[in-house]
Design an enzyme around this catalytic site. Structure first.
Site, short mmCIF file in Angstrom:
data_model
loop_
_atom_site.label_atom_id
_atom_site.label_comp_id
_atom_site.label_asym_id
_atom_site.label_seq_id
_atom_site.Cartn_x
_atom_site.Cartn_y
_atom_site.Cartn_z
N ARG A 18 35.41 100.12 47.79
CA ARG A 18 34.50 100.01 48.93
C ARG A 18 34.62 98.69 49.66
O ARG A 18 34.22 98.57 50.80
CB ARG A 18 33.06 100.17 48.46
CG ARG A 18 32.77 101.51 47.80
CD ARG A 18 31.40 101.53 47.14
NE ARG A 18 31.37 100.50 46.10
CZ ARG A 18 30.27 99.87 45.69
NH1 ARG A 18 29.11 100.18 46.21
NH2 ARG A 18 30.33 98.96 44.73
N GLU A 34 29.25 85.53 46.26
CA GLU A 34 28.19 84.60 46.62
C GLU A 34 28.89 83.39 47.21
O GLU A 34 29.52 82.63 46.48
CB GLU A 34 27.39 84.23 45.37
CG GLU A 34 26.08 83.57 45.66
CD GLU A 34 25.22 83.46 44.40
OE1 GLU A 34 25.58 82.67 43.51
OE2 GLU A 34 24.20 84.16 44.32
N ASP A 67 25.39 73.94 59.23
CA ASP A 67 26.48 74.90 59.07
C ASP A 67 27.19 75.05 60.42
O ASP A 67 26.53 75.16 61.46
CB ASP A 67 25.96 76.28 58.65
CG ASP A 67 25.62 76.39 57.18
OD1 ASP A 67 25.78 75.39 56.45
OD2 ASP A 67 25.20 77.47 56.75
N ASN A 68 28.53 75.07 60.39
CA ASN A 68 29.33 75.20 61.61
C ASN A 68 30.30 76.35 61.47
O ASN A 68 30.74 76.67 60.36
CB ASN A 68 30.12 73.91 61.87
CG ASN A 68 29.21 72.72 62.06
OD1 ASN A 68 28.22 72.80 62.76
ND2 ASN A 68 29.53 71.62 61.42
N HIS A 114 39.54 64.54 61.89
CA HIS A 114 38.25 64.04 62.31
C HIS A 114 37.45 63.42 61.17
O HIS A 114 37.57 63.85 60.02
CB HIS A 114 37.40 65.17 62.91
CG HIS A 114 38.04 65.84 64.07
ND1 HIS A 114 37.81 67.16 64.36
CD2 HIS A 114 38.90 65.40 65.02
CE1 HIS A 114 38.49 67.50 65.46
NE2 HIS A 114 39.16 66.45 65.86
N LYS A 148 32.04 67.81 53.58
CA LYS A 148 32.20 69.16 54.14
C LYS A 148 32.64 70.13 53.06
O LYS A 148 33.52 69.82 52.27
CB LYS A 148 33.25 69.16 55.25
CG LYS A 148 32.89 68.30 56.44
CD LYS A 148 34.00 68.27 57.46
CE LYS A 148 33.63 67.39 58.63
NZ LYS A 148 34.73 67.29 59.61
N TYR A 162 31.98 75.85 57.84
CA TYR A 162 31.79 74.71 56.96
C TYR A 162 30.36 74.19 57.01
O TYR A 162 29.69 74.24 58.02
CB TYR A 162 32.80 73.59 57.24
CG TYR A 162 32.81 73.03 58.64
CD1 TYR A 162 32.30 71.77 58.91
CD2 TYR A 162 33.40 73.72 59.69
CE1 TYR A 162 32.35 71.22 60.18
CE2 TYR A 162 33.47 73.19 60.95
CZ TYR A 162 32.93 71.93 61.20
OH TYR A 162 32.98 71.40 62.47
N ASP A 213 41.90 65.15 70.44
CA ASP A 213 42.86 65.06 69.35
C ASP A 213 44.20 64.49 69.81
O ASP A 213 44.93 63.89 69.02
CB ASP A 213 43.04 66.42 68.69
CG ASP A 213 41.80 66.85 67.92
OD1 ASP A 213 40.90 66.01 67.71
OD2 ASP A 213 41.72 68.03 67.54
#
Length: 184
Positions: free
Chosen positions: A23, A28, A48-49, A62, A71, A131, A169
């Site tokens: 299925r 988690e 949260d991103n 970064h 992170k 992340y 960047d």
């Protein structure tokens, strides 16, 4: 949860237990009690991103010089090559890097503590990257190290094209010019 140390002891690879059958699967993705018990880390996540990027997009390297962020990163669609570079001047691994493949298929997560620069390149047609961070985004404190700094010498996988970089960047500096961490 399986936790594996990398060549830099503070960088950890986490593999959740996956329960699957015809299925689909269940896992988690985060549980604070399990995370703390498995890693020994007592951190709190505040943000949260979620980003989506096309093939050959390279984001990074970064970091935030103030309000440094730990992170916990993972990919839920596609595949990236993810990299962390140690920017802690007091560390015996200062300037060294660790890279690994994160994908929806392998379901691995990567713990990148505060004091490291972080970046990734997308290897699939697209990738969705999630992340958690231990501090809030602070644009005025964000810094960028050049993805191709020869002193760091990251062995990026063959991309088949030049990476696509943001204007920010493209302006990344070399490690020897960067503001780094005395203490984190």
């Amino acid at each position: 949860m399986k936790v594996t140390q990398t060549a830099i002891a503070d960088l950890l690879v986490l593999e959740p237990k996956v329960f699957g059958d015809e299925r689909g699967f269940f896992l988690e993705s985060f549980n604070m009690q399990t995370f703390r018990a498995a890693t020994g880390l007592n951190v709190d996540f505040v943000q949260d991103n979620h980003s989506k990027s096309a093939k050959h997009v390279l984001r990074g390297l970064h970091y935030q010089i103030q309000q440094p962020q730990g992170k916990l990163v993972r990919v839920v669609q596609g595949e990236v090559f993810d990299v962390a570079v140690d920017l802690r001047r007091h560390s015996s691994t200062f300037g060294r890097w660790v890279g690994l493949h994160l994908s929806a298929a392998n379901k691995k997560q990567f713990w990148v503590p505060a004091g490291f620069a972080h970046g990734f390149v997308v290897l699939s047609e697209t990738a969705e990257f999630l992340y958690k961070t231990t501090d809030y985004y602070s644009p005025e404190h964000e810094r960028c190290i050049a993805w191709n700094d020869p002193e760091i010498g990251i062995a990026w996988p063959e991309m088949g094209a030049e990476p696509l970089l943001s204007a920010k960047d493209q302006q990344g500096c070399n490690l020897r010019e960067a503001v780094t961490f005395q203490k984190v």
